[in-house]
Design a protein around this motif. Structure first.
Motif, PDB file in Angstrom:
ATOM      1  N   VAL A   1      42.339  34.721  34.125  1.00  0.00           N
ATOM      2  CA  VAL A   1      43.391  35.621  34.361  1.00  0.00           C
ATOM      3  C   VAL A   1      44.728  35.080  33.710  1.00  0.00           C
ATOM      4  N   ALA A   2      45.163  33.961  33.631  1.00  0.00           N
ATOM      5  CA  ALA A   2      46.211  33.365  32.805  1.00  0.00           C
ATOM      6  C   ALA A   2      46.002  33.799  31.368  1.00  0.00           C
ATOM      7  N   GLN A   3      44.907  34.083  30.636  1.00  0.00           N
ATOM      8  CA  GLN A   3      44.793  34.073  29.198  1.00  0.00           C
ATOM      9  C   GLN A   3      44.597  35.792  29.160  1.00  0.00           C
ATOM     10  N   GLY A   4      44.619  36.509  30.359  1.00  0.00           N
ATOM     11  CA  GLY A   4      44.640  37.897  30.064  1.00  0.00           C
ATOM     12  C   GLY A   4      43.033  38.561  29.961  1.00  0.00           C
ATOM     13  N   LEU A   5      42.363  37.850  30.054  1.00  0.00           N
ATOM     14  CA  LEU A   5      40.894  38.142  30.143  1.00  0.00           C
ATOM     15  C   LEU A   5      40.400  38.699  31.378  1.00  0.00           C
ATOM     16  N   LEU A   6      40.819  38.657  32.402  1.00  0.00           N
ATOM     17  CA  LEU A   6      40.964  38.900  33.795  1.00  0.00           C
ATOM     18  C   LEU A   6      42.175  39.333  34.139  1.00  0.00           C
ATOM     19  N   GLU A   7      42.285  40.626  34.978  1.00  0.00           N
ATOM     20  CA  GLU A   7      43.618  40.797  35.614  1.00  0.00           C
ATOM     21  C   GLU A   7      43.480  41.108  37.130  1.00  0.00           C
ATOM     22  N   ARG A   8      44.401  40.747  37.972  1.00  0.00           N
ATOM     23  CA  ARG A   8      44.163  40.776  39.328  1.00  0.00           C
ATOM     24  C   ARG A   8      44.349  42.236  39.834  1.00  0.00           C
ATOM     25  N   ASP A   9      43.365  42.451  40.873  1.00  0.00           N
ATOM     26  CA  ASP A   9      43.435  43.839  41.573  1.00  0.00           C
ATOM     27  C   ASP A   9      43.326  43.708  42.736  1.00  0.00           C
ATOM     28  N   GLY A  10      44.249  43.792  43.431  1.00  0.00           N
ATOM     29  CA  GLY A  10      44.418  43.669  45.088  1.00  0.00           C
ATOM     30  C   GLY A  10      43.512  42.000  45.212  1.00  0.00           C
ATOM     31  N   ALA A  11      42.590  42.035  46.038  1.00  0.00           N
ATOM     32  CA  ALA A  11      42.044  40.885  46.383  1.00  0.00           C
ATOM     33  C   ALA A  11      41.067  40.411  45.278  1.00  0.00           C
ATOM     34  N   GLY A  12      40.814  41.373  44.717  1.00  0.00           N
ATOM     35  CA  GLY A  12      39.720  40.824  43.357  1.00  0.00           C
ATOM     36  C   GLY A  12      40.432  40.862  42.000  1.00  0.00           C
ATOM     37  N   VAL A  13      39.483  40.896  40.817  1.00  0.00           N
ATOM     38  CA  VAL A  13      39.789  41.013  39.514  1.00  0.00           C
ATOM     39  C   VAL A  13      39.037  41.959  38.974  1.00  0.00           C
ATOM     40  N   ARG A  14      39.588  42.516  37.644  1.00  0.00           N
ATOM     41  CA  ARG A  14      38.873  43.233  36.766  1.00  0.00           C
ATOM     42  C   ARG A  14      39.067  42.824  35.443  1.00  0.00           C
ATOM     43  N   LEU A  15      38.181  43.320  34.545  1.00  0.00           N
ATOM     44  CA  LEU A  15      38.292  42.871  33.249  1.00  0.00           C
ATOM     45  C   LEU A  15      39.513  43.371  32.566  1.00  0.00           C
TER      46      LEU A  15
ATOM     47  N   GLY B   1      30.166  50.127  36.075  1.00  0.00           N
ATOM     48  CA  GLY B   1      30.715  50.565  37.332  1.00  0.00           C
ATOM     49  C   GLY B   1      31.497  49.650  38.354  1.00  0.00           C
ATOM     50  N   ASP B   2      31.570  48.417  38.131  1.00  0.00           N
ATOM     51  CA  ASP B   2      32.212  47.582  38.671  1.00  0.00           C
ATOM     52  C   ASP B   2      33.728  47.584  38.276  1.00  0.00           C
ATOM     53  N   ASP B   3      34.654  48.335  39.115  1.00  0.00           N
ATOM     54  CA  ASP B   3      36.058  48.370  38.985  1.00  0.00           C
ATOM     55  C   ASP B   3      36.707  47.125  39.129  1.00  0.00           C
ATOM     56  N   ARG B   4      36.286  46.267  40.094  1.00  0.00           N
ATOM     57  CA  ARG B   4      36.701  44.839  40.501  1.00  0.00           C
ATOM     58  C   ARG B   4      35.787  44.236  41.206  1.00  0.00           C
ATOM     59  N   LEU B   5      35.816  42.754  41.051  1.00  0.00           N
ATOM     60  CA  LEU B   5      34.907  41.943  41.993  1.00  0.00           C
ATOM     61  C   LEU B   5      35.710  40.725  42.515  1.00  0.00           C
ATOM     62  N   GLY B   6      35.203  40.491  43.695  1.00  0.00           N
ATOM     63  CA  GLY B   6      35.964  39.366  44.433  1.00  0.00           C
ATOM     64  C   GLY B   6      35.460  38.107  43.948  1.00  0.00           C
ATOM     65  N   VAL B   7      36.083  36.852  44.344  1.00  0.00           N
ATOM     66  CA  VAL B   7      35.480  35.723  43.694  1.00  0.00           C
ATOM     67  C   VAL B   7      34.386  35.411  44.356  1.00  0.00           C
ATOM     68  N   SER B   8      34.170  35.701  45.546  1.00  0.00           N
ATOM     69  CA  SER B   8      32.669  35.420  46.259  1.00  0.00           C
ATOM     70  C   SER B   8      31.761  35.990  45.715  1.00  0.00           C
ATOM     71  N   GLU B   9      31.973  37.243  45.120  1.00  0.00           N
ATOM     72  CA  GLU B   9      30.866  38.229  44.690  1.00  0.00           C
ATOM     73  C   GLU B   9      30.555  37.354  43.152  1.00  0.00           C
ATOM     74  N   LEU B  10      31.643  37.019  42.584  1.00  0.00           N
ATOM     75  CA  LEU B  10      31.448  36.497  41.049  1.00  0.00           C
ATOM     76  C   LEU B  10      30.558  35.231  41.417  1.00  0.00           C
ATOM     77  N   ALA B  11      31.020  34.479  42.293  1.00  0.00           N
ATOM     78  CA  ALA B  11      30.243  33.069  42.557  1.00  0.00           C
ATOM     79  C   ALA B  11      28.639  33.538  42.904  1.00  0.00           C
ATOM     80  N   ARG B  12      28.526  34.541  43.659  1.00  0.00           N
ATOM     81  CA  ARG B  12      27.206  35.028  43.955  1.00  0.00           C
ATOM     82  C   ARG B  12      26.304  35.337  42.650  1.00  0.00           C
ATOM     83  N   ARG B  13      27.136  36.085  41.890  1.00  0.00           N
ATOM     84  CA  ARG B  13      26.305  36.561  40.675  1.00  0.00           C
ATOM     85  C   ARG B  13      25.994  35.417  39.569  1.00  0.00           C
TER      86      ARG B  13
END
Length: 250
Positions: free
Chosen positions: A55-69, A27-39
């Motif tokens: 992100v540089a390796q393509g394992l994460l992708e930018r999505d607005g202010a957050g990232v997604r798998l 259900g997580d479409d995207r997460l911000g860095v702050s939430e990733l740090a918290r989790r």
């Protein structure tokens, strides 16, 4: 820095990268860095730096202010699932079981105390379910999980119980003694049932896929409405499919 120190540093970095990727839940479409740090429990600066590398390796992708798998993870996951050819070999039998029961068919394996779904064939008469390919679910609350645990070495069950038996659905088994008794019966009959233990209104029937030593490598199940599916009628079909799949294992 000596070799041992370099190895230790690399190990820490690898663990943190794995933690960031594992922080995403269904259900997580995207997460911000702050939430990733918290989790993950890591400093925000570290989460930000490592996220940039992913992100540089393509394992994460930018999505607005957050990232997604990233799609690269999906590609890697497909290679892992299909590497042995088991899923491809199983798919026609799963499709046949779906046609015979018109319910949703799952193929799953056990990883730790959770099941991971390798394949899902949705049924036209089945309810919407939270399961997804690559998704996880607490093993004790699923028929596939119980089918595998009942045909696994004793330490597997002890690990599941030690980890706790959280309530997932309205009728989840949370008492260790009750789970043990039920699994003893599953081990004798080769059929596991889950009645509203994961989702309200849903009945599941599962059977283990066994290797030549008799140990469970996976499990297959059907899931449908508890007020429509007659467990005793679909159980033989599920069992037959599981036995057939057992013969496809190397």
């Amino acid at each position: 820095m000596c070799a041992a120190e370099r190895d230790g540093s690399a190990g820490v970095t690898a663990a943190r990268l794995a933690a960031l990727l594992s922080a995403f839940a269904a259900g997580d479409d995207r997460l911000g860095v702050s939430e990733l740090a918290r989790r993950t429990g890591m400093p925000k600066s570290s989460a930000h730096r490592l996220t940039r590398h992913l992100v540089a390796q393509g394992l994460l992708e930018r999505d607005g202010a957050g990232v997604r798998l990233g799609l690269k993870l999906f590609e890697i996951g497909q290679l892992a699932v299909r590497g042995s050819g088991f899923v491809d070999a199983a798919r026609p039998y799963l499709a046949d079981l779906r046609e015979a029961t018109r319910n949703t068919v799952h193929l799953a394996v056990l990883e730790g105390t959770e099941v991971v779904y390798l394949d899902i064939v949705r049924g036209p008469d089945a309810p919407a379910l939270p399961s997804r390919i690559g998704g996880r679910f607490p093993a004790h609350a699923t028929a596939v999980g119980k089918a595998i645990i009942a045909h696994s070495p004793r330490p597997v069950l002890e690990a599941v119980i030690s980890a706790g038996l959280p309530r997932v659905g309205p009728r989840t088994l949370t008492a260790p003694g009750l789970l043990r008794r039920q699994l003893t019966k599953v081990g004798e009959e080769g059929i596991a049932y889950e009645r509203e233990e994961s989702v309200a209104g849903v009945l599941c029937v599962a059977s283990p896929v066994l290797d030549r030593s008799g140990a469970a490598r996976a499990a297959v199940s059907i899931s449908g409405w508890s007020n429509r599916v007659r467990a005793e009628r679909v159980a033989p079909a599920v069992r037959t499919t599981a036995l057939t799949l057992s013969r496809t294992l190397p």
